[in-house]
Design a protein around this motif. Structure first.
Motif, mmCIF file in Angstrom:
data_model
loop_
_atom_site.group_PDB
_atom_site.id
_atom_site.type_symbol
_atom_site.label_atom_id
_atom_site.label_comp_id
_atom_site.label_asym_id
_atom_site.label_seq_id
_atom_site.Cartn_x
_atom_site.Cartn_y
_atom_site.Cartn_z
ATOM 1 N N ASP A 13 0.848 -1.190 0.000
ATOM 2 C CA ASP A 13 0.000 0.000 0.000
ATOM 3 C C ASP A 13 0.890 1.248 0.000
ATOM 4 O O ASP A 13 0.807 2.093 0.888
ATOM 5 C CB ASP A 13 -0.948 -0.014 1.204
ATOM 6 N N PRO A 14 1.792 1.342 -1.000
ATOM 7 C CA PRO A 14 2.867 2.328 -0.948
ATOM 8 C C PRO A 14 2.436 3.789 -0.951
ATOM 9 O O PRO A 14 3.054 4.601 -0.255
ATOM 10 C CB PRO A 14 3.717 2.000 -2.174
ATOM 11 N N GLU A 15 1.404 4.135 -1.694
ATOM 12 C CA GLU A 15 1.007 5.545 -1.723
ATOM 13 C C GLU A 15 0.544 5.990 -0.338
ATOM 14 O O GLU A 15 0.928 7.056 0.143
ATOM 15 C CB GLU A 15 -0.080 5.775 -2.779
ATOM 16 N N ARG A 16 -0.260 5.169 0.312
ATOM 17 C CA ARG A 16 -0.750 5.509 1.654
ATOM 18 C C ARG A 16 0.404 5.614 2.645
ATOM 19 O O ARG A 16 0.461 6.560 3.444
ATOM 20 C CB ARG A 16 -1.759 4.463 2.121
ATOM 21 N N HIS A 17 1.338 4.670 2.587
ATOM 22 C CA HIS A 17 2.445 4.688 3.547
ATOM 23 C C HIS A 17 3.415 5.839 3.301
ATOM 24 O O HIS A 17 3.924 6.430 4.254
ATOM 25 C CB HIS A 17 3.157 3.333 3.569
ATOM 26 N N LEU A 18 3.671 6.185 2.045
ATOM 27 C CA LEU A 18 4.537 7.336 1.779
ATOM 28 C C LEU A 18 3.898 8.624 2.268
ATOM 29 O O LEU A 18 4.569 9.462 2.888
ATOM 30 C CB LEU A 18 4.870 7.452 0.288
ATOM 31 N N LYS A 19 2.609 8.789 2.031
ATOM 32 C CA LYS A 19 1.925 9.999 2.499
ATOM 33 C C LYS A 19 1.949 10.092 4.022
ATOM 34 O O LYS A 19 2.199 11.164 4.587
ATOM 35 C CB LYS A 19 0.481 10.034 1.980
ATOM 36 N N ALA A 20 1.703 8.981 4.697
ATOM 37 C CA ALA A 20 1.725 8.976 6.165
ATOM 38 C C ALA A 20 3.131 9.290 6.675
ATOM 39 O O ALA A 20 3.291 10.052 7.640
ATOM 40 C CB ALA A 20 1.251 7.616 6.689
ATOM 41 N N ALA A 21 4.142 8.736 6.032
ATOM 42 C CA ALA A 21 5.522 9.003 6.436
ATOM 43 C C ALA A 21 5.872 10.474 6.246
ATOM 44 O O ALA A 21 6.522 11.083 7.105
ATOM 45 C CB ALA A 21 6.483 8.126 5.651
ATOM 46 N N LEU A 22 5.445 11.058 5.133
ATOM 47 C CA LEU A 22 5.726 12.475 4.893
ATOM 48 C C LEU A 22 5.087 13.348 5.968
ATOM 49 O O LEU A 22 5.707 14.296 6.458
ATOM 50 C CB LEU A 22 5.244 12.886 3.500
ATOM 51 N N THR A 23 3.871 13.027 6.347
ATOM 52 C CA THR A 23 3.199 13.781 7.410
ATOM 53 C C THR A 23 3.977 13.657 8.716
ATOM 54 O O THR A 23 4.221 14.654 9.407
ATOM 55 C CB THR A 23 1.751 13.299 7.575
ATOM 56 N N ASP A 24 4.393 12.438 9.068
ATOM 57 C CA ASP A 24 5.170 12.239 10.296
ATOM 58 C C ASP A 24 6.513 12.955 10.224
ATOM 59 O O ASP A 24 6.942 13.577 11.206
ATOM 60 C CB ASP A 24 5.397 10.749 10.549
ATOM 61 N N LEU A 25 7.194 12.860 9.093
ATOM 62 C CA LEU A 25 8.490 13.532 8.959
ATOM 63 C C LEU A 25 8.336 15.041 9.100
ATOM 64 O O LEU A 25 9.147 15.701 9.753
ATOM 65 C CB LEU A 25 9.146 13.173 7.627
ATOM 66 N N GLN A 26 7.294 15.582 8.496
ATOM 67 C CA GLN A 26 7.062 17.017 8.623
ATOM 68 C C GLN A 26 6.767 17.396 10.072
ATOM 69 O O GLN A 26 7.245 18.423 10.554
ATOM 70 C CB GLN A 26 5.915 17.462 7.725
ATOM 71 N N ASP A 27 6.002 16.566 10.781
ATOM 72 C CA ASP A 27 5.714 16.831 12.195
ATOM 73 C C ASP A 27 6.988 16.854 13.031
ATOM 74 O O ASP A 27 7.102 17.638 13.973
ATOM 75 C CB ASP A 27 4.753 15.778 12.759
ATOM 76 N N HIS A 28 7.959 16.001 12.695
ATOM 77 C CA HIS A 28 9.196 15.895 13.475
ATOM 78 C C HIS A 28 10.286 16.862 13.022
ATOM 79 O O HIS A 28 11.097 17.302 13.839
ATOM 80 C CB HIS A 28 9.741 14.469 13.422
ATOM 81 N N PHE A 29 10.342 17.160 11.723
ATOM 82 C CA PHE A 29 11.473 17.913 11.185
ATOM 83 C C PHE A 29 11.099 19.246 10.541
ATOM 84 O O PHE A 29 11.979 19.968 10.095
ATOM 85 C CB PHE A 29 12.242 17.050 10.170
ATOM 86 N N GLY A 30 9.822 19.555 10.446
ATOM 87 C CA GLY A 30 9.422 20.813 9.829
ATOM 88 C C GLY A 30 9.338 20.691 8.319
ATOM 89 O O GLY A 30 9.135 19.590 7.782
ATOM 90 N N PRO A 31 9.503 21.814 7.618
ATOM 91 C CA PRO A 31 9.345 21.820 6.159
ATOM 92 C C PRO A 31 10.247 20.790 5.470
ATOM 93 O O PRO A 31 11.397 20.599 5.858
ATOM 94 C CB PRO A 31 9.744 23.236 5.753
#
Length: 163
Positions: A13-31
């Protein structure tokens, strides 16, 4: 503040997991600065195709803390700790570069696969074309230009994520 480059990959389910990872990365690291998303065949095992990309971010965390954060994100999205290396996965986050650090511990930097996996090198060259690899001292664009593209099949795909 260190600039980090992160490889993201998934073939479950790669599209869903990449989107979720991007959201988490942004939450932790900013832009985040995002490459295009590329689809590629599995490398090292028989499996469904992967979606891969590279992301740049800024951090004040240590290398060990960044890697620990990645492991937490992977596990939150279904990655099984200690799972076989060459196998399908919900999410794979790898620290490729931490500024121009060259190290073996706590992880190898720059990550060796930059030089031999098209699904890492092409998106890295896309977002950091003039940045030089700290060991071979060539730009990522030059490395991509010289890469034997017959080794791995890779193509850009449509992908949309709202920050």
């Amino acid at each position: 503040m260190a600039t980090i480059f992160i490889s993201l990959g998934s073939n479950i389910d790669p599209e869903r997991h990449l989107k979720a990872a991007l959201t988490d990365l942004q939450d932790h690291f900013g832009p985040l600065e995002l490459s295009s998303v590329f689809e590629s065949e599995a490398v090292g095992f028989e499996g469904t195709n992967f979606l891969n990309m590279v992301v740049a971010a800024q951090t004040q965390l240590s290398i060990a803390d960044v890697v620990s954060r990645f492991k937490q994100i992977e596990q939150r999205h279904g990655r099984v700790k200690g799972a076989k290396k060459f196998a399908p996965r919900t999410l794979d986050l790898d620290l490729l570069l931490y500024d121009d650090t060259i190290s073996e511990q706590p992880i190898e930097l720059p990550r060796a696969e930059i030089l031999y996996n098209a699904f890492v090198l092409w998106p890295l060259a896309e977002i950091a074309p003039t940045l030089n690899h700290p060991v071979v001292n060539q730009s990522y664009q030059a490395l991509w230009n010289d890469y034997d593209k017959s080794q791995q099949s890779l193509w850009p795909v449509e992908f949309s994520w709202s920050a």
